[in-house]
Every structure is written in structure tokens, then in C-alpha cells.
Design an enzyme around this catalytic site. Structure first.
Site, PDB file in Angstrom:
ATOM      1  N   CYS A 125       3.047   3.169   9.481  1.00  0.00           N
ATOM      2  CA  CYS A 125       3.285   4.504   8.928  1.00  0.00           C
ATOM      3  C   CYS A 125       3.791   5.442  10.021  1.00  0.00           C
ATOM      4  O   CYS A 125       3.153   5.576  11.072  1.00  0.00           O
ATOM      5  CB  CYS A 125       2.001   5.056   8.316  1.00  0.00           C
ATOM      6  SG  CYS A 125       2.202   6.711   7.616  1.00  0.00           S
ATOM      7  N   ASN A 156       8.812  -7.157   4.105  1.00  0.00           N
ATOM      8  CA  ASN A 156       8.756  -5.919   3.323  1.00  0.00           C
ATOM      9  C   ASN A 156      10.004  -5.087   3.608  1.00  0.00           C
ATOM     10  O   ASN A 156      10.538  -5.122   4.708  1.00  0.00           O
ATOM     11  CB  ASN A 156       7.483  -5.159   3.715  1.00  0.00           C
ATOM     12  CG  ASN A 156       7.375  -3.772   3.102  1.00  0.00           C
ATOM     13  OD1 ASN A 156       7.053  -2.806   3.788  1.00  0.00           O
ATOM     14  ND2 ASN A 156       7.628  -3.658   1.823  1.00  0.00           N
ATOM     15  N   GLY A 157      10.451  -4.356   2.582  1.00  0.00           N
ATOM     16  CA  GLY A 157      11.553  -3.422   2.786  1.00  0.00           C
ATOM     17  C   GLY A 157      12.772  -3.728   1.944  1.00  0.00           C
ATOM     18  O   GLY A 157      13.389  -4.785   2.111  1.00  0.00           O
ATOM     19  N   GLY A 166       7.411  -2.512  -2.805  1.00  0.00           N
ATOM     20  CA  GLY A 166       6.729  -1.229  -2.853  1.00  0.00           C
ATOM     21  C   GLY A 166       7.152  -0.363  -4.015  1.00  0.00           C
ATOM     22  O   GLY A 166       6.747  -0.576  -5.151  1.00  0.00           O
ATOM     23  N   PRO A 168       0.851  -1.191   0.000  1.00  0.00           N
ATOM     24  CA  PRO A 168       0.000   0.000   0.000  1.00  0.00           C
ATOM     25  C   PRO A 168       0.885   1.240   0.000  1.00  0.00           C
ATOM     26  O   PRO A 168       1.808   1.341   0.818  1.00  0.00           O
ATOM     27  CB  PRO A 168      -0.786  -0.125   1.314  1.00  0.00           C
ATOM     28  CG  PRO A 168       0.065  -0.983   2.189  1.00  0.00           C
ATOM     29  CD  PRO A 168       0.820  -1.906   1.286  1.00  0.00           C
ATOM     30  N   GLN A 199      -6.448  -1.526   3.078  1.00  0.00           N
ATOM     31  CA  GLN A 199      -5.681  -1.159   4.265  1.00  0.00           C
ATOM     32  C   GLN A 199      -6.346   0.019   4.956  1.00  0.00           C
ATOM     33  O   GLN A 199      -6.690   1.014   4.305  1.00  0.00           O
ATOM     34  CB  GLN A 199      -4.231  -0.796   3.951  1.00  0.00           C
ATOM     35  CG  GLN A 199      -3.436  -0.634   5.254  1.00  0.00           C
ATOM     36  CD  GLN A 199      -2.015  -0.121   5.078  1.00  0.00           C
ATOM     37  OE1 GLN A 199      -1.804   1.010   4.668  1.00  0.00           O
ATOM     38  NE2 GLN A 199      -1.049  -0.974   5.395  1.00  0.00           N
TER      39      GLN A 199
END
Length: 331
Positions: A101, A212-213, A234, A18, A71
């Protein structure tokens, strides 16, 4: 590309993150032309926007986008339960709670990464959402925040949530600094720690752990799938969307969706015509297409034509066709 393919057991073996102001329904339709299996996520929508705002604007999507997760951002169990009901009634395949976030704006509303400091509240929120819906309820979070930067802090967050029956945790393998770093810096400055995510999976094998990342190639994703159940990509998917054309074959062992950029654009031209006929402005769609011809002959010219003209009030599908001429003339 690595020779082997992965045989995943999870539909979330490859997910696209997202991304605020990027992963809207036009972008997701575009991505779906390149992979039918990648699991897609909406931009984060706050509970307040869904309960009090233009619900149709925030929840509408194209049927082609499935599998698709909504989300949400919030910290009130009753409000999140109401949003979970909405997600199910609108046909989403999953609802995901944002606990990652780091922006000041969402912190002030008790949304995002600051919730990592309140694991029992998050567990209460997840339980309320589970009680309100039959679709999966999942969490996206960091490996830590501020001085909560060790493996124990991570498990102290995950375990109360897992006790509710929540099975899926999407883990951004960086901690977040809630003060002193911008959201952009929080995606780049704190170091990646994949091993901490790997350890979380080893010690909690019953959980589905999505990493993620920092992932930017399919090869890197395949390497991580030896340690976790899935990966989330992402910004690389946004800036270089062509990588999605390898997802179905390399990750899921299936036939690729398409291997022709011009065929993708032919489909997008039809989509754009339909959207313009319904009152959409051209630049709301074409801004997502700029990376398709990255590194290709004519790619810079394609981006220039669209960037200079798509925002104009009378811009139509002819502008996109003109931009494509910059590609065709170099083939």
C-alpha cells in the site's frame, strides 16, 4: 472464454484482493455465493487497531467466507506476532503482511510499500509471525518502489523473506511511487510488468508466486496461470462480481456455485434480514451489491433504487425487493 480449464495445485490459484473499505465481511459473504473456491482476503487492518481497538469489529467474519486470510499492516515484529496469534485463534486460514500500500497515511506508520526498502525488517517480522502461529504467513508487495525499479531490487526484497521459510508472495506487477501519486494513481499510472513476476517464478520455482494487477477477465487469469501459481483480482471482482461465477469451473475444474443472479439475491435478502435484526444499517451491505446486474436489463434502475434509498434510517429489506422488481419486470 478459453476452452481449457486449469488444474491448479494451489488453493490460491484464484484470489480476491484485500481492498480498503470494500472487502468487508458483508462483501465477502456476497462473493462467496458466487464462488466457493476463490481465496478471499480481508481489508488491511493495522496492528494498532487489532491490539488497542475494537478487536471483534475487525476480526469477525461469517463462517461461509472460508478460505479466508487476514491482511495486517505493521512493522513491529512483536506486534505482528501478537496479531498472528489472534488470526489463528479466530480461525483465519492465513495471515498476510501488507508491503504494497503506497498511501502517505500508512507510510507515516511504517506500513505498506515503504517496507520494500527494508527487506531485513520484513524478514524479521515474518519470522516473528511464523514463530507465533501455525497458519501460513504470506506477503503482498509491489515489484519495486520509487527508483528501486529493476529485477535485482525485487529479488533483494524477496530472498531474505524466503530465507525465513515464507513460501507465498503476492506480487502486484507495478512499482509504487511513495511520493507524488495518490493510491488510485499508483494502481493505474506505473506500467504493468508481468514478465518481471514471471521471471521471479522461473528463478524461484520453490516459491508460490501469485500475480496481481490489471486482470479483469477469467481468460486473462487462465493465461497467467501458465507462468505463475495463482492470480489475484481486485476492483474488477468488486465492480463486476458476476465474473466470480466462472472461477470454480474455469480455474478449479469444479461445478459452478450458481448461475442465477436472482438466486444470489434471494440468499442475500435472508442475510440482510438477519443483519438488520442485529442492528446493521442497510447501506453497509447493499453498497456491495450494485455491480451484480451490471450490463443486465434493469441494472441501472436496480442501482438507482438502492443508491437513493439504502442510506435512509428506516431503509429495510423491502427497498431491496423494490430494486429487484426493476429486474423482474424486464425478464
Amino acid at each position: 472464454m478459453l476452452d481449457q480449464t486449469h488444474s491448479p495445485t494451489s488453493p490460491r490459484a484464484f484470489t480476491v484482493a484485500p481492498m480498503m473499505e470494500w472487502s468487508d465481511r458483508h462483501c465477502r459473504y456476497f462473493w462467496r455465493l458466487m464462488s466457493k473456491r476463490a481465496f478471499l482476503y480481508t481489508e488491511m487492518v493495522t496492528c494498532g487497531a487489532l491490539i488497542h481497538g475494537d478487536r471483534e469489529r475487525f476480526l469477525n467474519y461469517n463462517s461461509e467466507e472460508h478460505p479466508l486470510a487476514l491482511q495486517v499492516g505493521g512493522s513491529n515484529p512483536q506486534e505482528l506476532a501478537a496479531c498472528a496469534k489472534m488470526a489463528e485463534s479466530w480461525g483465519y486460514d492465513e495471515i498476510n503482511l501488507n508491503c504494497g500500500c503506497p498511501s502517505d497515511r500508512v507510510q507515516n506508520g511504517m506500513i505498506g510499500a515503504c517496507l520494500m526498502g527494508h527487506p531485513q525488517l520484513v524478514a524479521d517480522c515474518i519470522k516473528a509471525m511464523q514463530d507465533a502461529t501455525s497458519i501460513p504467513v504470506t506477503v503482498k508487495h509491489r515489484i519495486g518502489i520509487d527508483d528501486m525499479d529493476d529485477y535485482q531490487g525485487l529479488t533483494d526484497f524477496v530472498e531474505p523473506i524466503a530465507a525465513t521459510g515464507c513460501l507465498t508472495f503476492i506480487v502486484h506487477a507495478r512499482k509504487a511511487w511513495l511520493k507524488g501519486l495518490s493510491p488510485k494513481e499508483n494502481r493505474e499510472v506505473p506500467p504493468l510488468n508481468y514478465e518481471r513476476v514471471h521471471l521471479l517464478k522461473r528463478e524461484h520455482p520453490q516459491l508460490e508466486i501469485i500475480l496481481n494487477g490489471g486482470l479483469s477477465t477469467i481468460d486473462e487469469c487462465i493465461e497467467q496461470l501458465a507462468y505463475v501459481d495463482g492470480v489475484m483480482v481486485g476492483r474488477e471482482a468488486y465492480h463486476n462480481p458476476w465474473l466470480l461465477t466462472d472461477v470454480d469451473s474455469a480455474i478449479y475444474g469444479e461445478a459452478p456455485q450458481t448461475q442465477d443472479r436472482l438466486m444470489i439475491m434471494a440468499n442475500m435478502l435472508q442475510y440482510i434480514e438477519k443483519q438488520l435484526s442485529e442492528g446493521m444499517r442497510l447501506h453497509h451491505i447493499t453498497r456491495h451489491l450494485l455491480g451484480l446486474f451490471y450490463g443486465q436489463p434493469g441494472g441501472k434502475q436496480f442501482r438507482r433504487v438502492i443508491s437513493e434509498g439504502a442510506h435512509k434510517a428506516n431503509a429495510g429489506v423491502e427497498l431491496v425487493d423494490l430494486a429487484l422488481d426493476q429486474i423482474r419486470s424486464r425478464m
